[in-house]
Design an enzyme around this catalytic site. Structure first.
Site, mmCIF file in Angstrom:
data_model
loop_
_atom_site.group_PDB
_atom_site.id
_atom_site.type_symbol
_atom_site.label_atom_id
_atom_site.label_comp_id
_atom_site.label_asym_id
_atom_site.label_seq_id
_atom_site.Cartn_x
_atom_site.Cartn_y
_atom_site.Cartn_z
ATOM 1 N N GLU A 1 6.683 2.702 2.677
ATOM 2 C CA GLU A 1 7.842 2.124 3.358
ATOM 3 C C GLU A 1 8.719 3.163 4.055
ATOM 4 O O GLU A 1 9.852 2.877 4.432
ATOM 5 C CB GLU A 1 8.667 1.276 2.371
ATOM 6 C CG GLU A 1 7.862 0.101 1.845
ATOM 7 C CD GLU A 1 8.568 -0.685 0.767
ATOM 8 O OE1 GLU A 1 9.467 -0.125 0.105
ATOM 9 O OE2 GLU A 1 8.219 -1.847 0.573
ATOM 10 N N GLU B 1 2.545 -5.475 1.252
ATOM 11 C CA GLU B 1 3.002 -5.823 -0.090
ATOM 12 C C GLU B 1 3.520 -7.254 -0.098
ATOM 13 O O GLU B 1 4.522 -7.553 0.554
ATOM 14 C CB GLU B 1 4.132 -4.900 -0.562
ATOM 15 C CG GLU B 1 3.730 -3.482 -0.846
ATOM 16 C CD GLU B 1 4.890 -2.653 -1.394
ATOM 17 O OE1 GLU B 1 5.891 -3.258 -1.848
ATOM 18 O OE2 GLU B 1 4.795 -1.420 -1.358
#
Length: 895
Positions: free
Chosen positions: A490, A555
């Site tokens: 991320e 995710e």
């Protein structure tokens, strides 16, 4: 330098004659390598008054008070194995272990000692190899320091030529291992206060939302140690590149493929060496003449080599995972100085931008692959790795019909044995490097010590990060499963790392796409805003079909509670109670878990909301955990079916957060730390079948997802409804076809479902047959009534299955389940377990072809169970327990 074209007939006789000449007369040193995994002792630095030089030179040092050490392992591993600390995975034992943040680093700074017995040295070269030490170390041998400067970095291999300091007979080796600095404050944040990310190492050890802090931060000789013996020339870091042009199919003759091989050669001597580099592959050889300068490292590259009609490597579900063995030797003066062996697969992985979905599309051997993956943290939070455990875990991912594993950036670059299992089972790997948005400053976070600007500049030593990345690339790049690199979780590395990292990847790999980070727009254009992943936590099944998330979703996650047997392995009897219920209307934020027992919170229980109560009032924790399996199964089947229903329309891939846990956590897993599968694994397996029939619960349409490369023609699609008494009604039947790698909608059955489910709900059975009446796929849903309650399940009549079990070979059992009477109801959701006859405990791990089985009236199901070989089958039984049957045990009939 002379190059010979592989498979060129004019050289075949020369090669054969050459090999016949060398095979009997030349001494061989290559591959004389031993793992140094026994004989280690350890002791805290504060208890050792001697220096490293003294420790490895003074006679009669008293080691009787030292602890036997586990290597590979960590300080905590050795303390645990010597009974000095309680099991940190059980209950709240971890709270009884001192944390390094409070004790200071010396508390977990340890000496590790061993002795190496060398019978003969002669003219050989000896190498000491450490594949991973966390976090820094000084190394001593026979009174001398081997590494001139302290070595730093968890992900940097070390290889030392120890020949000059080696003695014939006993040699004393001591390694002083220092913890990371800083160690980070485990204050409850993701990665604690974030300071752990100043190091080049894994970040979860300071705590995360799925694990408590690892008290020593995994300080130790955490990976393998080797002693290698070679001649004057050492071979290392061989690189094999495979090129597979065009669009291929898995079966049949193949057009040629190309390979390019390079390798590094170290001349340890003070003179130039002339020799021959020999590449052995599939009974053929390539020979190169080469001169190595004194005390030098030379990289040798071959010309492009052609392999005729290659056996290609394919991801799971698409074809075989064929692997080739390459052997490289260096020959000088009729002596083979060193040999290195490399296993690789012939395949080519490419990516392209899908302008329709606005996300990255993955192709293997020219064929586009819809990515169905699982996020992987690490095999064991305390770094207790084994080839056997890796194999079992990756096999479970294969059994879930997944084709990809993403290694999360808060953990490690996995060990070669992990990739070997992925190579074997066909799991593509997306490898994050050691950056995380949580610790490295993507978000404002009051738990973090430093502000975002400061954290964005982590780690403190960019050069160490880059040298570690280069080394790990060299270690892993030959694995066909490794699909693409990713700069971090991320968040990508800061620019002073990112730019040279890309250059390093281009030079050292050059075959794999690189994503700056896991939610980068270059991977998945996140026009919807946000962080680019999720949703997390339990969802209505309809959400997965109607909520358009990010087009390559790295995710998206849900729950994952083990069943009763799983919970009992790490929770004391006193807390085996039904956890408090979470009602969103009443509680918010941190209050959501305020009604849950502290030990459940400690193990990161993720609430199920009212999803379990829809199945009726729970009697006890055993009933609660069993009903949780119904939710697990439904959640993960629905998740993967929802994404598959929109493949190439909304999505090019989805990766579930997460499929496993390296600690005794209660969330996001298909199997627990002890390798016991929960029902989510089997729901995901059914939802991920390569050719799969499914029900869109939003539009009530029948669908097929075809993940094969074939046109599927003349298929018979049947849909039946069962009521709670077992009465069956055919509601849909059609001959259908579907083109490769797509999903397609067929008829709507909404009206019939509304009628059938109104009062008590119903069962829906969907089957797909080929033109020869062979069953290709079956899917079985249980649907609630119009109020969303499973009232009918609570009224079902109990029946007893007829169950038999037979040993079919040394490590396989076949189990048959028969619902014997046509007027019976369905036998619903039956869990089969292999148990020890005496202890009644489950045998782990074993692999079931299916589980949580439903059998229709007058029907029969058979499953096979593998991996019973480590156990005497005569000492095992089969246990079956289901929704509407009493538990039973069955003897296994012997062959």
């Amino acid at each position: 330098m002379k190059h010979n074209q592989f498979f060129r007939k004019s050289n075949a006789i020369k090669f054969l004659f050459f090999l016949l000449t060398i095979s009997w007369n030349f001494p061989v040193f290559g591959q004389q390598i031993e793992e140094l995994n026994t004989g280690w002792y350890c002791k805290n630095i504060e208890e050792v008054p001697l220096s490293g030089n003294e420790l490895t030179s003074v006679e009669n040092v008293d080691f009787s008070t030292w602890l036997p050490a586990t290597v590979p392992g960590t300080v905590l591993t050795s303390l645990l194995n010597n009974g000095k600390i309680p099991d940190p995975f059980y209950g709240m034992n971890n709270e009884d272990i001192p944390d390094i943040y409070g004790t200071g680093r010396d508390h977990y700074t340890y000496w590790f000692y061993n002795e190496i017995d060398v019978k003969s040295i002669k003219d050989d070269q000896f190498w000491l190899i450490f594949r991973g030490i966390n976090y820094a170390c000084d190394i001593f041998l026979n009174g001398k320091k081997i590494n001139p400067k302290t070595h730093y970095g968890m992900f940097l291999r070390q290889k030392y030529n120890i020949t000059s300091g080696l003695l014939e007979g006993k040699n004393k080796l001591a390694v002083l291992v220092y913890p990371p600095d800083p160690v980070g404050n485990p204050n409850g944040g993701q990665g604690g206060d974030g300071e752990i990310a100043k190091n080049v190492m894994h970040q979860y050890v300071a705590g995360w939302d799925w694990i408590q802090p690892v008290r020593d931060r995994n300080t130790g000789i955490w990976d393998k140690v080797f002693i290698e013996r070679t001649g004057e020339v050492d071979i290392k870091n061989t690189h094999v590149i495979t090129r597979v042009p065009g669009k291929r199919i898995p079966k049949g003759d193949q057009a040629p493929a190309k390979i390019l091989i390079s390798t590094e050669l170290i001349n340890t001597g003070n003179r130039a060496i002339q020799g021959q580099l020999i590449f052995h592959l599939e009974g053929k050889e390539v020979i190169e003449s080469i001169t190595l300068l004194p005390n030098s490292l030379t990289t040798s590259k071959t010309q492009e080599i052609t392999i005729q009609n290659p056996n290609l490597w394919w991801p799971n579900g698409y074809g075989d995972q064929t692997l080739y063995d390459l052997e490289i030797q260096f020959l000088s003066k009729k002596t083979i100085s060193d040999t290195e062996k490399v296993r690789f697969g012939v395949r080519e992985i490419q990516t392209s931008w899908n302008p329709f979905t606005k996300s990255r599309e993955i192709q293997v051997n020219g064929q586009k692959i819809f990515i169905k993956g699982g996020n992987w943290i690490i095999s064991d939070a305390m770094l207790r790795f084994s080839k056997k455990r890796y194999d079992a875990e990756i096999r479970m991912h294969k059994d879930m019909n997944l084709n990809t594993i993403r290694i999360w950036g808060g953990a490690i670059t996995e060990r070669p044995e992990f990739y070997e299992a992925c190579d074997k089972y066909g799991l593509l790997v997306m490898q994050d490097l050691w950056i995380s948005g949580d610790c490295n400053g993507r978000w404002l976070d009051p738990k973090k010590k430093d502000d975002q600007w400061t954290r964005r500049a982590y780690p403190n030593d960019p050069n160490l990060f880059l040298s570690s990345a280069a080394d790990q690339i060299k270690m892993l790049r030959n694995h066909p499963s490794l699909a693409f690199w990713c700069g971090g979780n991320e968040l990508g590395p800061p620019e002073n790392i990112l730019i040279p990292l890309k250059d390093s990847l281009a030079t050292l790999d050059g075959t794999r796409w690189f994503a700056d980070y896991s939610t980068s727009d270059s991977l998945s254009f996140n026009s919807l805003g946000g962080n680019g992943d999720g949703p997390y936590g339990i969802q209505q099944i309809s959400t997965f079909f109607e909520h358009h998330t990010f087009p390559f979703n790295s995710e998206v996650g849900s729950i994952g509670l083990p069943d009763y047997e799983g919970l009992h392995r790490y929770l004391p009897d006193s807390v085996m109670i039904i956890p408090g219920q979470y009602h969103a209307a009443e509680l918010a934020g941190d209050q959501r878990q305020s009604t849950i027992h502290p030990q459940w919170r400690y193990h990161k229980y993720l609430p199920y909301g009212d999803f379990i109560s829809k199945y009726g009032e729970t009697e006890d924790i055993q009933d609660y955990a069993f009903k949780a399996q119904l939710v697990n199964y439904d959640q993960y089947r629905g998740l993967i079916e929802g994404f598959s229903s929109h493949m190439w329309e909304w999505y090019t891939g989805v990766i579930i957060w997460k499929t496993q846990n390296p600690w005794t956590s209660m969330r996001g897993q298909m199997y627990d730390y002890y390798l016991d599968q929960n029902a989510g694994l089997y729901g995901l397996r059914h939802g991920s079948e390569q050719l799969h029939v499914l029900l869109d619960p939003v539009k009530n349409q029948v669908m097929i997802a075809n993940n094969t490369f074939k046109n599927q023609n003349d298929l018979m699609l049947e849909v039946d409804i069962f009521d709670m008494a077992g009465n069956k009604t055919l509601i849909y039947q059609e001959i259908v076809s579907i083109i490769p790698t797509t999903s397609k909608r067929y008829g709507s059955i909404g009206r019939r479902l509304t009628e059938a489910t109104k009062e008590d709900g119903a069962f829906v059975q969907m089957k797909l047959y080929d033109q020869y009446k062979n069953l290709i796929d079956e899917n079985f849903y249980w649907l609630p009534n119009e109020q969303g309650e499973y009232s009918g399940l609570q009224k079902m009549k109990n029946i007893q299955l007829e169950v038999s079990a037979t040993q079919v070979d040394q490590d396989r059992i076949e189990v048959k389940l028969i619902n014997p009477h046509p007027d019976n109801p369905i036998s619903f959701f039956n869990r089969i377990s292999v148990i020890d006859s005496k202890t009644k405990q489950r045998v782990l791990p074993v692999f079931y072809s299916d589980n949580y089985i439903t059998v229709e009236p007058n029907g029969e199901k058979s499953i096979t169970i593998d991996n019973c070989a480590p156990h005497e089958i005569s000492g095992l039984k089969i246990n079956v327990q289901g929704w509407n049957m009493k538990p039973l045990e069955v003897e296994i009939k012997q062959n």
